[in-house]
Motif scaffolding. Sequence first.
Motif, mmCIF file in Angstrom:
data_model
loop_
_atom_site.group_PDB
_atom_site.id
_atom_site.type_symbol
_atom_site.label_atom_id
_atom_site.label_comp_id
_atom_site.label_asym_id
_atom_site.label_seq_id
_atom_site.Cartn_x
_atom_site.Cartn_y
_atom_site.Cartn_z
ATOM 1 N N THR A 60 18.178 63.611 16.235
ATOM 2 C CA THR A 60 18.293 62.422 16.982
ATOM 3 C C THR A 60 17.267 61.606 17.359
ATOM 4 O O THR A 60 17.267 60.309 16.938
ATOM 5 N N ASP A 162 20.980 60.208 6.593
ATOM 6 C CA ASP A 162 21.018 61.293 7.625
ATOM 7 C C ASP A 162 21.349 62.392 6.778
ATOM 8 O O ASP A 162 22.470 62.899 6.508
ATOM 9 N N GLU A 165 22.423 67.942 7.918
ATOM 10 C CA GLU A 165 23.407 68.977 7.407
ATOM 11 C C GLU A 165 23.198 69.344 6.096
ATOM 12 O O GLU A 165 23.684 70.105 5.457
ATOM 13 N N LYS A 191 21.945 74.743 12.273
ATOM 14 C CA LYS A 191 21.786 73.958 10.714
ATOM 15 C C LYS A 191 21.256 75.165 9.940
ATOM 16 O O LYS A 191 21.144 76.562 10.183
HETATM 17 C C1 LIG Z 1 25.148 64.406 10.666
HETATM 18 C C2 LIG Z 1 24.307 64.867 12.143
HETATM 19 N N1 LIG Z 1 23.354 63.812 12.326
HETATM 20 C C3 LIG Z 1 22.454 64.217 13.256
HETATM 21 C C4 LIG Z 1 22.544 65.354 13.919
HETATM 22 C C5 LIG Z 1 21.544 65.321 15.255
HETATM 23 O O1 LIG Z 1 20.568 66.455 15.113
HETATM 24 P P1 LIG Z 1 19.755 67.147 16.294
HETATM 25 O O2 LIG Z 1 20.882 67.873 16.781
HETATM 26 O O3 LIG Z 1 18.743 68.017 15.643
HETATM 27 O O4 LIG Z 1 19.235 66.013 17.252
HETATM 28 C C6 LIG Z 1 23.394 66.269 13.556
HETATM 29 C C7 LIG Z 1 23.385 67.586 14.312
HETATM 30 O O5 LIG Z 1 23.132 67.812 15.385
HETATM 31 C C8 LIG Z 1 24.378 66.029 12.463
HETATM 32 O O6 LIG Z 1 25.188 66.806 12.284
#
Ligand SMILES: Cc1ncc(COP(=O)(O)O)c(C=O)c1O
Length: 374
Positions: A60, A162, A165, A191
């Motif tokens: 994020t 993005d 995943e 993940k």
């Molecule tokens: C598609 C997608 N984008 C962004 C994120 C954000 O990643 P994080 O949880 O490391 O902040 C996630 C997972 O949580 C995700 O599945």
Amino acid sequence: MKPKIWLSSPHMSGNELPYIQEAFDSNWVAPLGPNVNGFEFDLQTYLKEDCHVAALASGTSALHLSLILLGVEKGDEVICQSKTFSASANPIVYQGATPIFVDSERETWNMCPVQLEIAIKDRVSKGIKPKAIIAVHLYGMPYKVDEINQVALKYEIPVIEDSAESLGSEYNGRKCGTFGDFSILSFNGNKIITTSGGGALVSKTLKNKKKAVFLATQARDNAPHYLHSQIGYNYRMSNIVAGIGRGQMTVLDSHVAKRRSNHEFYVSVFKNNDNIVFLQEPEGCFSNRWLSCILLKSKSIREGLRLSLENENIESRPLWKPMHQQPVFKNAPRYLNGVSDELFEKGLCLPSGSNLTDAELDRVVTTINTYFNK
Ligand SMILES: Cc1ncc(COP(=O)(O)O)c(C=O)c1O
């Protein structure tokens, strides 16, 4: 109660511990140090392309920094795939900008290039050209990179890829995480490799990586005292967490292989069950099969199956509810074709972890077969 079977749980190899021990022994217990540099190097090497990786606190935060680096500000609009996890869209709002949601196509379940162009043309006709496009390789399946890039290039709008995943997935032989003007990775607990929590920003230039690291470490100007001419963030990855990442990199390929074999197993055991449809890999796509997803014939069958699995203490989850259906985004403009709504109604993610045992997979299959045979 039978032991819980998780959708996608952390899978440590043991190779992580020496890196963490080393950090303790050398007292690099801080958001910088040899593991941070080492993890960035390992990721860069893995991705193969000429790219520059900044290890961050989360996927994020990587998305947030990429929007900042692209100059997204209050009043701007940013196009985002509607069928995604909320973290793809939230940073748009952190910047005071408006998300514009675009629906999916059926072949990969990701952003539809046709809807994308419709959306851009319509926004431009209303006088606001979108500042960026956030496209997502959901569940590990690469989006239509060539088609999305073509539209993005035509209208000269940068793409944020993005890849949270999809570490280990490939499109025409090239690793996902290398296609966007900026790309992001996530190492959250569920993940394909995890550092407990963490993420990375992949930039095309060293200059942009340096800017990202500067912003991620409170935007401290060069002075003996604390000096700031810009708002900064505390988004850097810790050296302990990065140690977990270095260990996890040694098993990334085997995690991809196991997740793909889970998927092949489900496909083979359900090949004669016409209630269940799988997402195929289109030509040129190699999915890490982060999650094995199925489509059922209706929402009620999907829900019945989910509850049967839950009764057996097996976690499953409906495909992600599209952002345009989320209460928090109820006022956001959207360009829809019905695909993501249907996927949400009928889709279910099955247990997919790289640490699933044969006995656990058999329990999942037996529960599903019992549901359909009753
Ligand atoms: C598609 C997608 N984008 C962004 C994120 C954000 O990643 P994080 O949880 O490391 O902040 C996630 C997972 O949580 C995700 O599945």
